[in-house]
Design a protein around this motif. Structure first.
Motif, short mmCIF file in Angstrom:
data_model
loop_
_atom_site.label_atom_id
_atom_site.label_comp_id
_atom_site.label_asym_id
_atom_site.label_seq_id
_atom_site.Cartn_x
_atom_site.Cartn_y
_atom_site.Cartn_z
N VAL A 43 0.62 -1.52 -0.30
CA VAL A 43 -0.05 -0.23 -0.17
C VAL A 43 1.04 1.40 0.26
O VAL A 43 1.98 0.95 0.27
CB VAL A 43 -0.63 -0.50 1.39
CG1 VAL A 43 -2.15 -0.67 1.16
CG2 VAL A 43 -0.24 0.11 2.54
N CYS A 44 0.43 2.30 -0.42
CA CYS A 44 0.92 3.56 -0.38
C CYS A 44 -0.08 4.76 -0.59
O CYS A 44 -1.43 4.58 -0.91
CB CYS A 44 1.79 4.08 -2.04
SG CYS A 44 0.87 3.81 -3.05
N ASN A 45 0.40 6.25 -0.40
CA ASN A 45 -0.39 7.78 -0.40
C ASN A 45 -0.45 7.79 -1.77
O ASN A 45 0.28 7.08 -3.26
CB ASN A 45 -0.76 7.99 0.32
CG ASN A 45 1.03 8.81 0.73
OD1 ASN A 45 1.84 8.35 -0.37
ND2 ASN A 45 1.31 9.67 1.24
N PHE A 46 -1.18 8.82 -2.19
CA PHE A 46 -1.19 9.29 -3.56
C PHE A 46 0.33 9.81 -3.88
O PHE A 46 0.97 9.83 -5.08
CB PHE A 46 -2.28 10.28 -3.69
CG PHE A 46 -1.91 11.81 -3.57
CD1 PHE A 46 -1.55 12.57 -4.75
CD2 PHE A 46 -1.80 12.40 -2.22
CE1 PHE A 46 -0.86 14.15 -3.77
CE2 PHE A 46 -1.59 13.07 -1.38
CZ PHE A 46 -0.73 14.59 -2.70
N SER A 47 1.61 9.98 -3.23
CA SER A 47 2.47 10.64 -3.77
C SER A 47 2.94 9.61 -3.81
O SER A 47 4.37 10.00 -4.30
CB SER A 47 2.87 11.88 -2.01
OG SER A 47 3.25 10.65 -1.14
N SER A 73 -0.68 16.67 -8.59
CA SER A 73 -0.29 16.27 -8.71
C SER A 73 1.47 16.64 -8.69
O SER A 73 2.86 15.70 -8.94
CB SER A 73 -0.10 15.52 -10.49
OG SER A 73 0.70 15.25 -11.59
N LEU A 74 1.40 18.51 -9.50
CA LEU A 74 3.00 18.39 -9.58
C LEU A 74 3.39 18.91 -7.82
O LEU A 74 4.79 18.21 -8.25
CB LEU A 74 2.40 20.13 -9.63
CG LEU A 74 2.11 20.14 -11.08
CD1 LEU A 74 1.67 21.43 -11.57
CD2 LEU A 74 3.33 19.90 -12.14
N ALA A 75 2.66 18.84 -6.72
CA ALA A 75 3.33 19.00 -5.86
C ALA A 75 3.53 17.88 -5.33
O ALA A 75 4.69 17.23 -4.72
CB ALA A 75 1.76 18.80 -4.62
N ALA A 76 2.89 16.26 -5.57
CA ALA A 76 3.92 14.97 -5.97
C ALA A 76 5.27 14.91 -6.29
O ALA A 76 5.82 14.28 -5.91
CB ALA A 76 2.75 14.00 -6.21
N GLN A 77 4.88 15.75 -7.75
CA GLN A 77 6.82 15.24 -8.52
C GLN A 77 7.56 16.07 -7.91
O GLN A 77 8.43 15.97 -7.65
CB GLN A 77 5.96 16.47 -9.54
CG GLN A 77 7.64 16.27 -10.32
CD GLN A 77 6.42 17.13 -11.88
OE1 GLN A 77 5.79 17.32 -11.97
NE2 GLN A 77 7.93 17.19 -12.27
N LEU A 78 7.02 17.40 -6.80
CA LEU A 78 8.14 17.85 -6.48
C LEU A 78 8.14 17.54 -4.95
O LEU A 78 9.77 17.42 -4.46
CB LEU A 78 7.89 19.63 -6.32
CG LEU A 78 7.30 20.87 -7.16
CD1 LEU A 78 6.92 22.03 -6.12
CD2 LEU A 78 8.25 20.56 -7.49
N LYS A 79 8.00 16.53 -4.36
CA LYS A 79 8.27 15.87 -3.02
C LYS A 79 9.26 14.83 -3.71
O LYS A 79 9.78 14.61 -2.98
CB LYS A 79 6.35 15.31 -2.50
CG LYS A 79 6.54 15.12 -1.61
CD LYS A 79 5.83 14.22 -0.76
CE LYS A 79 6.21 13.87 0.76
NZ LYS A 79 4.48 13.34 1.14
N ASP A 91 -3.11 23.92 2.26
CA ASP A 91 -3.04 22.80 1.16
C ASP A 91 -2.18 22.58 0.70
O ASP A 91 -2.00 21.11 0.73
CB ASP A 91 -4.38 23.21 0.24
CG ASP A 91 -5.62 23.25 0.63
OD1 ASP A 91 -5.74 23.38 1.97
OD2 ASP A 91 -6.74 24.53 -0.03
N LEU A 92 -0.80 23.24 0.73
CA LEU A 92 -0.01 22.97 -0.42
C LEU A 92 1.17 22.46 1.06
O LEU A 92 1.63 21.31 0.10
CB LEU A 92 0.94 24.58 -0.93
CG LEU A 92 2.55 24.10 -1.33
CD1 LEU A 92 2.06 22.82 -2.68
CD2 LEU A 92 3.58 25.17 -2.29
N ALA A 93 0.90 22.69 1.47
CA ALA A 93 2.16 22.02 3.50
C ALA A 93 1.65 21.19 3.23
O ALA A 93 1.95 19.58 3.52
CB ALA A 93 2.15 22.87 4.50
N SER A 94 0.31 21.22 3.37
CA SER A 94 -0.66 18.60 3.63
C SER A 94 0.00 17.74 2.19
O SER A 94 0.18 17.37 2.79
CB SER A 94 -1.73 19.49 4.07
OG SER A 94 -2.51 18.56 4.47
N ALA A 95 0.06 18.67 1.85
CA ALA A 95 0.16 17.71 -0.10
C ALA A 95 1.98 17.45 0.28
O ALA A 95 2.62 16.13 0.31
CB ALA A 95 -0.29 18.06 -0.99
N LEU A 96 2.83 18.71 0.68
CA LEU A 96 3.99 17.49 0.70
C LEU A 96 4.33 16.92 2.13
O LEU A 96 5.78 17.03 2.11
CB LEU A 96 4.44 19.45 0.27
CG LEU A 96 4.63 20.54 -1.22
CD1 LEU A 96 5.25 21.43 -1.48
CD2 LEU A 96 5.39 19.36 -1.85
#
Length: 315
Positions: A9-13, A116-122, A146-151
């Motif tokens: 299992v994994c999360n969306f990132s 999707s872009l945030a996941a790429q930067l992460k 929101d960005l802080a939460s995603a990253l």
């Protein structure tokens, strides 16, 4: 007792994968939430990590092979394909990074795009240099929380990242303006030296074109221009001379309707565009003056040399 099925299992990132052994879809959700650190009582959906297929019942779950990779999504999270990073070398194949038409990945839209872009930067912060202007602007416009939460960043770090993205945008625009100013100077010198009309009509040396950008028929502005005008920081510094002239010509009243802003905010923008245009024109005039002085100095030197030559012949 139901047969146990090993899976991952994994999360969306996709930052990490965890191995689990479960007997049902509900148990996968329960153990997956605990392993991934989701808040208790969180409602999640399960999809296949490789193609986003939704796994909705135990019958389908039990048909899947062992060690299948699942992605758990909650709230507004959405599945997206893995974006491969080329190590920052893609720009080498481009003729000009800053002059390419801004494009947005049409695979995603709205919330999905910035996530999707945030996941790429992460995965790799260095991939910032591969993002288009439109993608950078998308991340700058995302609410900081929101960005802080995603990253998975603290809010202060996310704000610093957005400031960095805005700096990248500003530097790209400065590069555009420097190129435009140099082209204006070269064009002025060619005209003063009596360049032919055919050379003056060569489109290959003109300023950046807006070919390929959608133009709003009502306002006459391209989609990129409207995006820049609605940006957060000093939009007037990121417009070409022609775009600045269009804003000033339209006036505050017309621009209110184009941008959907109030009168005060629009007036400030139009005034800033007028001031920026005047500053650039002053720079062009200064370049012309320097060119004229340089030519005048050359003519005077040539005349002096001619006088000295004539004097020697007389002797």
């Amino acid at each position: 007792m139901a047969d146990l099925k090993p899976c991952k299992v994994c999360n969306f990132s996709r930052q990490k994968y965890y191995g689990l052994v479960v007997s049902s879809l509900d148990q996968l959700k329960q153990k997956g939430c605990e392993t991934l650190g989701f808040p208790s009582q969180t409602s999640v959906s399960v999809v296949l990590e490789d193609d986003g297929t939704i796994v909705a019942d135990d019958a389908y779950f039990l048909c899947l092979p062992a060690n299948t990779k699942f992605m758990l999504l909650h709230d507004k999270e959405a599945w997206g394909p893995t974006k491969k990073i080329d190590g920052g070398t893609a720009w080498l194949s481009r003729e000009s990074v800053v002059l390419e038409t801004d494009e947005v990945d049409t695979t995603f839209s709205g919330t999905d795009a910035w996530q999707s872009l945030a996941a790429q930067l992460k995965q790799d912060l260095a991939s910032i240099i591969l993002l288009s202007d439109a993608e950078l602007q998308t991340l700058v416009d995302v609410p900081c929380d929101d960005l802080a939460s995603a990253l998975g960043f603290p809010r202060k770090k996310a704000q610093a990242l957005q400031d960095t993205l805005q700096t990248v945008l500003d530097r790209r625009e400065e590069s555009r303006q420097s190129k435009e100013l140099l082209q204006l100077y070269l064009k002025t010198v060619q005209r003063e030296q009596g360049a032919s009309q055919d050379d003056e009509g060569d489109d290959s040396l003109q300023m950046d074109e807006t070919d390929g950008l959608e133009v709003d028929s009502r306002s006459g502005f391209s989609s990129r221009t409207l995006m820049v005008l609605k940006g957060k920081t000093s939009p007037e510094t990121r417009l070409s001379n022609q775009e600045l002239q269009m804003v000033v010509t339209q006036g505050a009243t017309s621009m209110e309707q184009v941008l959907g802003w109030d009168a005060d905010r629009t007036a400030v923008l139009v005034q800033a565009c007028g001031a920026e245009l005047a500053t650039r024109l002053q720079k062009v005039q200064a370049l012309k003056s320097l060119s004229a002085q340089s030519q005048g100095t050359g003519d005077a030197s040539a005349a002096e040399d001619a006088d000295q030559t004539q004097a020697k012949r007389s002797k």
